[in-house]
Write a protein that holds these residues in place. Structure first.
Motif, PDB file in Angstrom:
ATOM      1  N   GLU A 176       0.829  -1.204   0.000  1.00  0.00           N
ATOM      2  CA  GLU A 176       0.000   0.000   0.000  1.00  0.00           C
ATOM      3  C   GLU A 176       0.864   1.255   0.000  1.00  0.00           C
ATOM      4  OE1 GLU A 176      -2.748  -0.188   3.216  1.00  0.00           O
ATOM      5  OE2 GLU A 176      -3.760  -1.989   2.484  1.00  0.00           O
ATOM      6  N   ALA A 177       1.928   1.251   0.801  1.00  0.00           N
ATOM      7  CA  ALA A 177       2.808   2.420   0.861  1.00  0.00           C
ATOM      8  C   ALA A 177       3.515   2.652  -0.469  1.00  0.00           C
ATOM      9  CB  ALA A 177       3.825   2.249   1.981  1.00  0.00           C
ATOM     10  N   ALA A 178       3.845   1.569  -1.157  1.00  0.00           N
ATOM     11  CA  ALA A 178       4.533   1.688  -2.437  1.00  0.00           C
ATOM     12  C   ALA A 178       3.626   2.246  -3.526  1.00  0.00           C
ATOM     13  CB  ALA A 178       5.085   0.334  -2.866  1.00  0.00           C
ATOM     14  N   ASN A 179       2.328   2.142  -3.324  1.00  0.00           N
ATOM     15  CA  ASN A 179       1.377   2.551  -4.361  1.00  0.00           C
ATOM     16  C   ASN A 179       0.519   3.747  -3.962  1.00  0.00           C
ATOM     17  OD1 ASN A 179       1.473   0.372  -6.646  1.00  0.00           O
ATOM     18  ND2 ASN A 179       1.570  -0.793  -4.742  1.00  0.00           N
ATOM     19  N   ASP A 180       0.876   4.393  -2.859  1.00  0.00           N
ATOM     20  CA  ASP A 180       0.141   5.566  -2.399  1.00  0.00           C
ATOM     21  C   ASP A 180       1.156   6.660  -2.084  1.00  0.00           C
ATOM     22  OD1 ASP A 180      -0.954   7.388  -0.215  1.00  0.00           O
ATOM     23  OD2 ASP A 180      -2.772   6.267  -0.687  1.00  0.00           O
ATOM     24  N   ASP A 181       1.098   7.768  -2.789  1.00  0.00           N
ATOM     25  CA  ASP A 181       2.115   8.809  -2.652  1.00  0.00           C
ATOM     26  C   ASP A 181       2.204   9.343  -1.223  1.00  0.00           C
ATOM     27  OD1 ASP A 181       2.770   8.567  -5.290  1.00  0.00           O
ATOM     28  OD2 ASP A 181       1.624  10.323  -5.952  1.00  0.00           O
ATOM     29  N   ASP A 182       1.077   9.518  -0.568  1.00  0.00           N
ATOM     30  CA  ASP A 182       1.088  10.063   0.786  1.00  0.00           C
ATOM     31  C   ASP A 182       1.723   9.088   1.774  1.00  0.00           C
ATOM     32  OD1 ASP A 182      -0.113  12.427  -0.031  1.00  0.00           O
ATOM     33  OD2 ASP A 182      -2.152  11.727   0.430  1.00  0.00           O
ATOM     34  N   LEU A 183       1.337   7.815   1.672  1.00  0.00           N
ATOM     35  CA  LEU A 183       1.923   6.809   2.563  1.00  0.00           C
ATOM     36  C   LEU A 183       3.407   6.646   2.281  1.00  0.00           C
ATOM     37  CD1 LEU A 183      -0.832   3.999   2.573  1.00  0.00           C
ATOM     38  CD2 LEU A 183      -0.559   5.936   4.132  1.00  0.00           C
ATOM     39  N   TYR A 184       3.771   6.703   1.021  1.00  0.00           N
ATOM     40  CA  TYR A 184       5.180   6.589   0.631  1.00  0.00           C
ATOM     41  C   TYR A 184       6.005   7.704   1.271  1.00  0.00           C
ATOM     42  CZ  TYR A 184       9.271   6.255  -2.479  1.00  0.00           C
ATOM     43  OH  TYR A 184      10.541   6.137  -2.982  1.00  0.00           O
ATOM     44  N   TRP A 313       6.308  -8.624   4.872  1.00  0.00           N
ATOM     45  CA  TRP A 313       6.873  -9.315   3.720  1.00  0.00           C
ATOM     46  C   TRP A 313       7.006  -8.350   2.554  1.00  0.00           C
ATOM     47  CZ3 TRP A 313       8.153 -14.522   4.241  1.00  0.00           C
ATOM     48  CH2 TRP A 313       7.701 -15.133   5.413  1.00  0.00           C
ATOM     49  N   ILE A 314       8.139  -8.376   1.898  1.00  0.00           N
ATOM     50  CA  ILE A 314       8.394  -7.478   0.775  1.00  0.00           C
ATOM     51  C   ILE A 314       7.934  -8.123  -0.524  1.00  0.00           C
ATOM     52  CG2 ILE A 314      10.188  -6.330  -0.577  1.00  0.00           C
ATOM     53  CD1 ILE A 314      11.825  -6.146   2.024  1.00  0.00           C
ATOM     54  N   ASP A 315       7.051  -7.441  -1.232  1.00  0.00           N
ATOM     55  CA  ASP A 315       6.635  -7.857  -2.570  1.00  0.00           C
ATOM     56  C   ASP A 315       7.469  -7.044  -3.558  1.00  0.00           C
ATOM     57  OD1 ASP A 315       5.459  -8.288  -5.040  1.00  0.00           O
ATOM     58  OD2 ASP A 315       3.432  -8.412  -4.233  1.00  0.00           O
ATOM     59  N   TRP A 316       8.442  -7.693  -4.147  1.00  0.00           N
ATOM     60  CA  TRP A 316       9.408  -6.977  -4.980  1.00  0.00           C
ATOM     61  C   TRP A 316       8.796  -6.395  -6.240  1.00  0.00           C
ATOM     62  CZ3 TRP A 316      14.028  -5.380  -3.430  1.00  0.00           C
ATOM     63  CH2 TRP A 316      14.557  -5.968  -2.271  1.00  0.00           C
ATOM     64  N   SER A 317       7.684  -6.936  -6.674  1.00  0.00           N
ATOM     65  CA  SER A 317       7.056  -6.357  -7.865  1.00  0.00           C
ATOM     66  C   SER A 317       6.587  -4.939  -7.591  1.00  0.00           C
ATOM     67  CB  SER A 317       5.884  -7.231  -8.330  1.00  0.00           C
ATOM     68  OG  SER A 317       4.865  -7.281  -7.343  1.00  0.00           O
ATOM     69  N   ASP A 318       6.326  -4.614  -6.313  1.00  0.00           N
ATOM     70  CA  ASP A 318       5.966  -3.250  -5.941  1.00  0.00           C
ATOM     71  C   ASP A 318       7.194  -2.388  -5.681  1.00  0.00           C
ATOM     72  OD1 ASP A 318       3.030  -3.485  -5.816  1.00  0.00           O
ATOM     73  OD2 ASP A 318       3.422  -4.856  -4.159  1.00  0.00           O
TER      74      ASP A 318
END
Length: 335
Positions: A176-184, A313-318
């Protein structure tokens, strides 16, 4: 004893299996147990040591007929997908490893191996906090920001690890953090906050162990298995998975696609997953193999975690599309 020379690419023949891994105390423990299998089977196991999973994948790709099996973390599976069209590793035939049933069901479906036909779960590895009990007492990521630890904290020099554990600190899902600018941006800000008491960043496990031994660091990001090694050396340290959670670098066994010794590899893996052997190996390298109804020898390990959902867990595709920016941000924080 079936031990090859580290750094020399070995070959497979009818009396030899070739294993490639990351060396150190963990591979030393594996050597000992695999030597027991060799005595029973008459098949030696040679050992190649590499610095990390990137080198592991590069060597297998360059010498696909020279290796039979390995134990990658999630990054190696991503490299196999991105750069090698998933051609390096064979699909696992679970019928050939009946003792794998000794592994707890929830770990057999952990994110590392769920929907992954190439791996079977091996051991739990977490990246939490190690602290000197004479100079610190920490239980959360917030604790390392306390002014009392000014200039006494060391963290891993890895943008992905720092991002992952910053997400853990905030209670964010990495995807979610990788795909949301604010969370990132929140996670980047947390990386910067966790930096404030850091006097140096480490790149290898031996480095943070040295910093703790020499009491240069009161608190270090690190792995529980290494903390147990320090304890055995008489160092006053404890390991904690912070209350907010932490990332995991758990591993899986895989069989190399081009190996012509797959049957023998399966026999060895089945030997490793025998309950007594899994306990013996866990006690030797300190990383818990999560058995069903685990004995104290496993649950007392620093990194033992009952449920894979308690880890990040790290999803590397993200992560891969963000790596360049993460590296830049990480470098800016350190500058």
């Amino acid at each position: 004893m079936g031990v090859g020379i580290a750094g020399c690419v070995g070959g497979s023949d009818d009396d030899t299996l070739s294993y490639i891994s990351r060396g150190g105390i963990t591979q030393d423990a594996e050597r000992e147990l695999m030597a027991e299998w060799s005595e029973e089977s008459g098949i030696d196991v040679t050992h190649q040591e590499v610095a990390d999973d990137t080198e592991m994948v590069e060597l297998i790709a360059a010498n696909p007929n020279e290796f039979d099996f390995t134990n990658p973390v999630s990054w190696a599976f991503e490299l196999n997908r991105l750069e090698h069209d998933e051609e390096l590793f064979a699909e696992i035939d679970l019928d050939q490893v009946p003792n794998y049933d000794n592994v707890a069901d929830n770990w057999q479906s952990a994110p590392l191996v769920e929907d992954n036909p190439y791996g079977i779960f091996y051991y739990i590895s977490t990246q939490g906090l190690i602290y000197n009990t004479e100079h610190a007492d920490v239980s959360s990521w917030d604790d390392i920001k306390d002014d009392e630890y000014d200039g006494q904290v060391t963290l891993q020099n890895s943008a992905v690890s720092r991002f992952g554990n910053s997400c853990a600190s905030l209670g964010y899902d990495i995807t979610e953090a990788a795909n949301d600018d604010d969370l990132y941006e929140d996670a980047i800000a947390e990386m910067e906050e966790q930096h404030q008491n850091v006097f140096t960043y480490w790149t290898a496990g031996d480095e943070f162990m040295r910093l703790l031994r020499e009491e240069q660091a009161a608190v270090s990001e690190g792995w529980g298995g290494r903390a147990e090694n320090l304890q055995e050396d008489g160092q006053p340290v404890e390991y904690v998975i912070p209350e907010e959670g932490c990332i995991t670098w758990s591993t899986a066994f895989v069989v190399v696609e081009e190996s012509d010794m797959k049957e023998e590899v399966y026999d060895l893996l089945n030997f490793i997953y025998e309950r007594d052997n899994a306990v013996e190996l866990t006690q030797a390298h300190k990383y818990p193999i999560p058995l069903e109804d685990p004995p104290d020898e496993i649950t007392e390990r620093a990194e033992y975690t009952e449920d894979p959902d308690d880890l990040v867990w790290i999803d590397w595709s993200d992560i891969v599309p963000l790596q360049q920016d993460l590296e830049q941000r990480h470098n800016e924080i350190q500058s």
